[in-house]
Every structure is written in C-alpha cells, then in structure tokens.
Scaffold this motif. Sequence first.
Motif, PDB file in Angstrom:
ATOM      1  N   ILE A   1      39.402  30.323  39.068  1.00  0.00           N
ATOM      2  CA  ILE A   1      39.645  29.818  37.703  1.00  0.00           C
ATOM      3  C   ILE A   1      38.408  29.294  37.000  1.00  0.00           C
ATOM      4  O   ILE A   1      38.426  29.104  35.782  1.00  0.00           O
ATOM      5  CB  ILE A   1      40.753  28.739  37.692  1.00  0.00           C
TER       6      ILE A   1
ATOM      7  N   LEU B   1      37.182  30.519  33.418  1.00  0.00           N
ATOM      8  CA  LEU B   1      38.288  31.187  32.725  1.00  0.00           C
ATOM      9  C   LEU B   1      38.774  30.333  31.562  1.00  0.00           C
ATOM     10  O   LEU B   1      38.726  29.103  31.620  1.00  0.00           O
ATOM     11  CB  LEU B   1      39.467  31.430  33.673  1.00  0.00           C
ATOM     12  N   GLU B   2      39.263  31.011  30.520  1.00  0.00           N
ATOM     13  CA  GLU B   2      39.901  30.296  29.413  1.00  0.00           C
ATOM     14  C   GLU B   2      41.281  29.833  29.859  1.00  0.00           C
ATOM     15  O   GLU B   2      41.949  30.495  30.652  1.00  0.00           O
ATOM     16  CB  GLU B   2      40.028  31.213  28.204  1.00  0.00           C
TER      17      GLU B   2
ATOM     18  N   SER C   1      44.094  32.324  29.643  1.00  0.00           N
ATOM     19  CA  SER C   1      44.149  33.382  30.654  1.00  0.00           C
ATOM     20  C   SER C   1      44.817  32.900  31.938  1.00  0.00           C
ATOM     21  O   SER C   1      45.267  33.708  32.749  1.00  0.00           O
ATOM     22  CB  SER C   1      42.757  33.940  30.939  1.00  0.00           C
TER      23      SER C   1
END
Length: 136
Positions: free
Chosen positions: A80, A83-84, A87
């Motif tokens: 993670i 990551l945005e 997402s």
Amino acid sequence: MDNHNPDQDEEDFLLEHYESEQYRGRLNAPTVSYQILNRTCGDSVVLDLELKNNLVVQAKFEAQGCVISQAAASILCETITDLELTSLNSFDASCMLKAIRIPLSPRRMVCGLLAWEALQKIKTNLDNQVKGNRQQ
C-alpha cells in the motif's frame, strides 16, 4: 534435472517478510493508526499510516503473533505504500491473500488478513470523518 521447488520460493518470500525490519516499528506522527487483536489466538497488529494528499506516503506496523500475521503485515505495508487512498478500495481480502502467495487454511486466513482488517477499519474511520466534515 531441475530440483527447483516453487513452494519453497513462496515460503522463503513469507519468511523474508517476517524477518524484514523495513516496515516494522511505529511512525513518530502517523496520520492514522489502528490496533487490532485476533481474540482467537492472541495475535495483534498496530498499523500506522502517514497520508499526504490522499496518498499513503509511509506505512509501518508493530505486531505480535505468528509468522503469517507478521509477514502479512509487512506485505500489506509494502503493497500500500505510495498508493492513493481510492485505489485501496479495490484491494480486497482476495487481493491480500494473493499477495501472501501461499495457500492458507480457513483458520490461518484470519492471521493472514489481520493487518488488512486494520486497514479496513482505518478506511472506515477516514470515510466517516469525510462524511462528518460534509455534514458540518
């Protein structure tokens, strides 16, 4: 004759994450944090995230318990980071189990998903904060 055992590769992957210090420890000033306990076996995970502009800039964990729960927490943090937040909505339990790379019995799936469950609680808490801010 090739003596290569792909199952050994997967077990090595899990052990590497279990032994790795890269994502272990607590963040000094996490944006969000959640502690979760598996009441069945006593495993626990604290997941700390630093968020900036809806991006997971840094993820760390502190865990006690079996190899699977600790390795899975490391795998989750690695997966993670960068990551945005949006997402993460598509990163479901089956994605987490695939990231672990070894088949788990139903009883061990609880261990493999413990850190992921902490992430779900963090996402729920963040969603509730956003909803609360909209209502004000």
